[in-house]
Design a protein around this motif. Structure first.
Motif, PDB file in Angstrom:
ATOM      1  N   VAL A  49       0.840  -0.996   0.005  1.00  0.00           N
ATOM      2  CA  VAL A  49      -0.049   0.103  -0.061  1.00  0.00           C
ATOM      3  C   VAL A  49       0.913   1.233   0.071  1.00  0.00           C
ATOM      4  O   VAL A  49       0.599   2.092  -0.775  1.00  0.00           O
ATOM      5  CB  VAL A  49      -0.866   0.041   0.995  1.00  0.00           C
ATOM      6  N   ALA A  50       2.076   1.354   0.766  1.00  0.00           N
ATOM      7  CA  ALA A  50       2.843   2.377   0.817  1.00  0.00           C
ATOM      8  C   ALA A  50       3.362   2.583  -0.506  1.00  0.00           C
ATOM      9  O   ALA A  50       3.500   3.892  -0.962  1.00  0.00           O
ATOM     10  CB  ALA A  50       3.881   2.108   1.876  1.00  0.00           C
ATOM     11  N   ARG A  51       3.860   1.437  -1.144  1.00  0.00           N
ATOM     12  CA  ARG A  51       4.721   1.412  -2.246  1.00  0.00           C
ATOM     13  C   ARG A  51       3.631   2.322  -3.349  1.00  0.00           C
ATOM     14  O   ARG A  51       4.096   3.252  -4.038  1.00  0.00           O
ATOM     15  CB  ARG A  51       5.299   0.378  -2.918  1.00  0.00           C
ATOM     16  N   GLN A  52       2.538   1.716  -3.400  1.00  0.00           N
ATOM     17  CA  GLN A  52       1.412   2.145  -4.376  1.00  0.00           C
ATOM     18  C   GLN A  52       1.159   3.760  -4.092  1.00  0.00           C
ATOM     19  O   GLN A  52       1.022   4.353  -5.285  1.00  0.00           O
ATOM     20  CB  GLN A  52       0.097   1.437  -4.363  1.00  0.00           C
ATOM     21  N   PHE A  53       0.882   4.132  -2.791  1.00  0.00           N
ATOM     22  CA  PHE A  53       0.849   5.500  -2.843  1.00  0.00           C
ATOM     23  C   PHE A  53       1.795   6.235  -3.045  1.00  0.00           C
ATOM     24  O   PHE A  53       1.316   7.245  -3.698  1.00  0.00           O
ATOM     25  CB  PHE A  53       0.583   5.356  -1.038  1.00  0.00           C
ATOM     26  N   VAL A  54       2.835   6.103  -2.757  1.00  0.00           N
ATOM     27  CA  VAL A  54       3.959   6.843  -3.302  1.00  0.00           C
ATOM     28  C   VAL A  54       4.049   6.918  -4.833  1.00  0.00           C
ATOM     29  O   VAL A  54       4.295   8.024  -5.068  1.00  0.00           O
ATOM     30  CB  VAL A  54       5.403   6.465  -2.600  1.00  0.00           C
ATOM     31  N   GLU A  55       3.978   5.898  -5.438  1.00  0.00           N
ATOM     32  CA  GLU A  55       3.713   5.921  -6.825  1.00  0.00           C
ATOM     33  C   GLU A  55       2.703   6.884  -7.363  1.00  0.00           C
ATOM     34  O   GLU A  55       3.231   7.556  -8.363  1.00  0.00           O
ATOM     35  CB  GLU A  55       3.634   4.631  -7.473  1.00  0.00           C
ATOM     36  N   ARG A  56       1.720   6.708  -6.808  1.00  0.00           N
ATOM     37  CA  ARG A  56       0.667   7.654  -7.387  1.00  0.00           C
ATOM     38  C   ARG A  56       0.908   9.147  -7.001  1.00  0.00           C
ATOM     39  O   ARG A  56       0.555   9.864  -7.924  1.00  0.00           O
ATOM     40  CB  ARG A  56      -0.892   7.298  -6.859  1.00  0.00           C
ATOM     41  N   VAL A  57       1.501   9.424  -5.822  1.00  0.00           N
ATOM     42  CA  VAL A  57       1.532  10.769  -5.418  1.00  0.00           C
ATOM     43  C   VAL A  57       2.581  11.271  -6.373  1.00  0.00           C
ATOM     44  O   VAL A  57       2.557  12.466  -7.360  1.00  0.00           O
ATOM     45  CB  VAL A  57       2.287  11.067  -4.253  1.00  0.00           C
ATOM     46  N   LYS A  58       3.608  10.522  -6.901  1.00  0.00           N
ATOM     47  CA  LYS A  58       4.848  10.904  -7.574  1.00  0.00           C
ATOM     48  C   LYS A  58       4.210  11.268  -8.936  1.00  0.00           C
ATOM     49  O   LYS A  58       4.689  12.291  -9.783  1.00  0.00           O
ATOM     50  CB  LYS A  58       5.709   9.782  -7.661  1.00  0.00           C
ATOM     51  N   GLN A  59       3.516  10.357  -9.536  1.00  0.00           N
ATOM     52  CA  GLN A  59       2.952  10.590 -10.973  1.00  0.00           C
ATOM     53  C   GLN A  59       2.150  12.040 -11.079  1.00  0.00           C
ATOM     54  O   GLN A  59       2.270  12.716 -12.089  1.00  0.00           O
ATOM     55  CB  GLN A  59       1.899   9.479 -11.402  1.00  0.00           C
ATOM     56  N   LYS A  60       1.434  12.212 -10.190  1.00  0.00           N
ATOM     57  CA  LYS A  60       0.809  13.397 -10.136  1.00  0.00           C
ATOM     58  C   LYS A  60       1.616  14.564 -10.081  1.00  0.00           C
ATOM     59  O   LYS A  60       1.345  15.849 -10.378  1.00  0.00           O
ATOM     60  CB  LYS A  60      -0.445  13.531  -9.021  1.00  0.00           C
ATOM     61  N   ALA A  61       2.719  14.648  -8.929  1.00  0.00           N
ATOM     62  CA  ALA A  61       3.319  15.766  -8.537  1.00  0.00           C
ATOM     63  C   ALA A  61       4.338  16.206  -9.584  1.00  0.00           C
ATOM     64  O   ALA A  61       4.467  17.393  -9.814  1.00  0.00           O
ATOM     65  CB  ALA A  61       4.257  15.263  -7.323  1.00  0.00           C
ATOM     66  N   ILE A  62       5.164  15.175 -10.189  1.00  0.00           N
ATOM     67  CA  ILE A  62       6.333  15.472 -10.896  1.00  0.00           C
ATOM     68  C   ILE A  62       5.796  16.288 -12.089  1.00  0.00           C
ATOM     69  O   ILE A  62       4.877  15.792 -12.946  1.00  0.00           O
ATOM     70  CB  ILE A  62       6.886  14.381 -11.481  1.00  0.00           C
ATOM     71  N   GLY A  63       6.407  17.277 -12.449  1.00  0.00           N
ATOM     72  CA  GLY A  63       6.054  18.266 -13.555  1.00  0.00           C
ATOM     73  C   GLY A  63       4.886  19.050 -13.555  1.00  0.00           C
ATOM     74  O   GLY A  63       4.354  19.769 -14.276  1.00  0.00           O
ATOM     75  N   ALA A  64       4.162  18.957 -12.296  1.00  0.00           N
ATOM     76  CA  ALA A  64       2.958  19.708 -11.934  1.00  0.00           C
ATOM     77  C   ALA A  64       3.332  21.109 -12.124  1.00  0.00           C
ATOM     78  O   ALA A  64       4.257  21.314 -11.426  1.00  0.00           O
ATOM     79  CB  ALA A  64       2.225  19.316 -10.743  1.00  0.00           C
ATOM     80  N   ASP A  65       2.693  21.907 -12.639  1.00  0.00           N
ATOM     81  CA  ASP A  65       2.905  23.304 -12.536  1.00  0.00           C
ATOM     82  C   ASP A  65       2.571  23.888 -11.129  1.00  0.00           C
ATOM     83  O   ASP A  65       1.348  23.478 -10.699  1.00  0.00           O
ATOM     84  CB  ASP A  65       2.224  24.152 -13.506  1.00  0.00           C
ATOM     85  N   VAL A  66       3.400  24.794 -10.763  1.00  0.00           N
ATOM     86  CA  VAL A  66       2.964  25.269  -9.444  1.00  0.00           C
ATOM     87  C   VAL A  66       2.068  26.395  -9.717  1.00  0.00           C
ATOM     88  O   VAL A  66       2.192  27.373 -10.616  1.00  0.00           O
ATOM     89  CB  VAL A  66       4.138  25.942  -8.877  1.00  0.00           C
ATOM     90  N   MET A  67       0.861  26.116  -8.813  1.00  0.00           N
ATOM     91  CA  MET A  67      -0.343  26.866  -9.252  1.00  0.00           C
ATOM     92  C   MET A  67      -0.317  28.235  -8.286  1.00  0.00           C
ATOM     93  O   MET A  67      -0.087  27.911  -7.118  1.00  0.00           O
ATOM     94  CB  MET A  67      -1.524  26.020  -9.021  1.00  0.00           C
ATOM     95  N   GLY A  68      -0.915  29.400  -8.744  1.00  0.00           N
ATOM     96  CA  GLY A  68      -1.049  30.471  -8.202  1.00  0.00           C
ATOM     97  C   GLY A  68      -0.514  30.574  -6.819  1.00  0.00           C
ATOM     98  O   GLY A  68       0.808  30.670  -6.882  1.00  0.00           O
ATOM     99  N   SER A  69      -1.213  30.514  -6.072  1.00  0.00           N
ATOM    100  CA  SER A  69      -0.745  30.724  -4.472  1.00  0.00           C
ATOM    101  C   SER A  69      -0.089  29.614  -3.780  1.00  0.00           C
ATOM    102  O   SER A  69       0.579  30.009  -2.687  1.00  0.00           O
ATOM    103  CB  SER A  69      -1.874  31.539  -3.518  1.00  0.00           C
ATOM    104  N   ILE A  79      -1.695  17.093  -2.928  1.00  0.00           N
ATOM    105  CA  ILE A  79      -1.496  15.703  -3.731  1.00  0.00           C
ATOM    106  C   ILE A  79      -1.645  14.552  -2.530  1.00  0.00           C
ATOM    107  O   ILE A  79      -2.282  13.597  -2.813  1.00  0.00           O
ATOM    108  CB  ILE A  79      -0.505  15.473  -4.613  1.00  0.00           C
ATOM    109  N   VAL A  80      -0.803  14.869  -1.712  1.00  0.00           N
ATOM    110  CA  VAL A  80      -0.666  13.713  -0.683  1.00  0.00           C
ATOM    111  C   VAL A  80      -2.167  13.417   0.033  1.00  0.00           C
ATOM    112  O   VAL A  80      -2.862  12.351   0.344  1.00  0.00           O
ATOM    113  CB  VAL A  80       0.524  14.060   0.373  1.00  0.00           C
ATOM    114  N   ASN A  81      -2.871  14.710   0.215  1.00  0.00           N
ATOM    115  CA  ASN A  81      -4.015  14.758   0.882  1.00  0.00           C
ATOM    116  C   ASN A  81      -5.161  13.856   0.139  1.00  0.00           C
ATOM    117  O   ASN A  81      -5.863  13.231   0.631  1.00  0.00           O
ATOM    118  CB  ASN A  81      -4.454  15.955   1.205  1.00  0.00           C
ATOM    119  N   GLU A  82      -5.170  14.464  -1.380  1.00  0.00           N
ATOM    120  CA  GLU A  82      -6.099  13.359  -2.131  1.00  0.00           C
ATOM    121  C   GLU A  82      -5.833  12.017  -2.047  1.00  0.00           C
ATOM    122  O   GLU A  82      -6.745  11.473  -2.190  1.00  0.00           O
ATOM    123  CB  GLU A  82      -5.723  13.969  -3.589  1.00  0.00           C
TER     124      GLU A  82
END
Ligand code: GDP
Length: 299
Positions: A49-69, A79-82
């Motif tokens: 579960v830990a491995r899958q969790f980290v993998e999903r966060v990574k996919q969403k986080a890498i390259g994500a544009d830093v948004m607004g504020s 993303i971790v919260n989601e």
């Protein structure tokens, strides 16, 4: 929430290192997520579960544009919260108790001795009565003589009726008879407190399988002790295989456990957690809300 304190502190520490930078690079994210993975494992979260969790966060986080504020740290935290919400069960209606059948709706509680089954039966009756239901509690644990008395005492205290039969009666018959009694008494929810043992054994499993088949409860809920961490997850897998659970109630979420059970049990078993208990008092039962719990985990 005490049980997650170390995890949330750790995440805060990790992400404070990410702040002040303009963009999330792969290296930043990897460094942070290594720590997240360690924090999850230290919280006794199942390895897979830990491995899958980290993998999903990574996919969403890498390259994500830093948004607004949002700072980079806030963005990763969001993303971790989601993902925490997702791993705890999302916002699915399956997390809710199903009492949509023709009354009386039967809720069968199963679980190991000491998990909190009998007290949870009473807490659930109390909760349902506050919601406007008329519950009946049924003392069908014939292996622990004190359990019948305990349920009767709790019933008196809450003024919730309790159906019981003399010691030695057959638990399957007790459950069947209790349904007729519920109809007579105009009770629209029946809560069965079934046999608990210290360990899973064949006789107990056969008994609860027989009750399940004969009564066809609307809900079959495992009462699992969150304090026991990954052991609770193994117990849930065994019960689910034997009786096909419709849900779970995690007890002792006020305790000093590390949180791994809550974070693993849903994704390992696929069974939704419907309630949690947070103390010994009769009002210490709450519906399980993944989004609220995720916020508490992150502090
Ligand atoms: P059973 O053998 O599964 O029927 O377990 P009981 O209902 O008798 O509970 C075992 C013990 O755990 C009792 O002392 C309960 O008061 C305690 N317990 C159950 N739920 C909770 C909870 O949410 N928090 C705490 N702190 N104690 C609990």
């Amino acid at each position: 929430m005490a049980m997650f304190e170390s995890l949330s502190k750790r995440l805060e520490g990790i992400f404070s290192n990410l702040s002040g930078q303009g963009k999330l690079t792969e290296d930043d994210v990897n460094a942070a997520l290594r720590e997240v993975r360690i924090a999850l494992i230290e919280a006794d979260v199942n390895l897979k579960v830990a491995r899958q969790f980290v993998e999903r966060v990574k996919q969403k986080a890498i390259g994500a544009d830093v948004m607004g504020s949002l700072s980079p740290a806030q963005q990763v935290l969001s993303i971790v919260n989601e993902e925490l919400i997702e791993v705890l069960g999302g916002t699915d209606d399956k997390n809710k108790l199903d009492l949509s059948g023709a009354p009386p709706n039967v809720i069968m509680l199963v679980g190991l001795q000491g998990a909190g089954k009998t007290t949870t039966a009473a807490k659930l009756a109390n909760y349902l009565r506050k919601q406007g239901s008329r519950p009946l509690m049924v003392a069908a644990d014939m292996y622990r003589p004190a359990a019948v008395k305990q349920l009767q005492t709790l019933g008196k205290q809450l003024t919730v009726p309790v159906y019981s039969e003399p010691m030695g009666a057959n638990p399957v018959d007790i459950c069947a008879n209790s349904i007729a009694y519920a109809r007579e008494q105009a009770c629209n929810v029946v809560i069965l407190d079934t046999a608990g043992r210290l360990n899973i054994d064949e006789r107990m499993m056969n008994e609860i399988i027989t009750i399940r088949n004969r009564i066809q409860p609307r809900e079959v809920l495992l009462v699992a002790d969150a304090m026991t961490g990954q052991e609770a997850v193994r117990v849930a897998q065994d019960f689910n295989q034997a009786v096909s659970l419709t849900g779970m109630i995690l007890t002792k979420m006020d305790g000093d456990a590390r949180g791994g059970a809550a974070l693993s049990i849903r994704s390992v078993t696929g069974v939704p957690v419907k309630f949690m208990t947070v103390g010994e008092k009769m009002d210490a039962l709450e519906p399980f809300y993944p989004d609220r719990l995720a916020s508490r985990i992150l502090g």
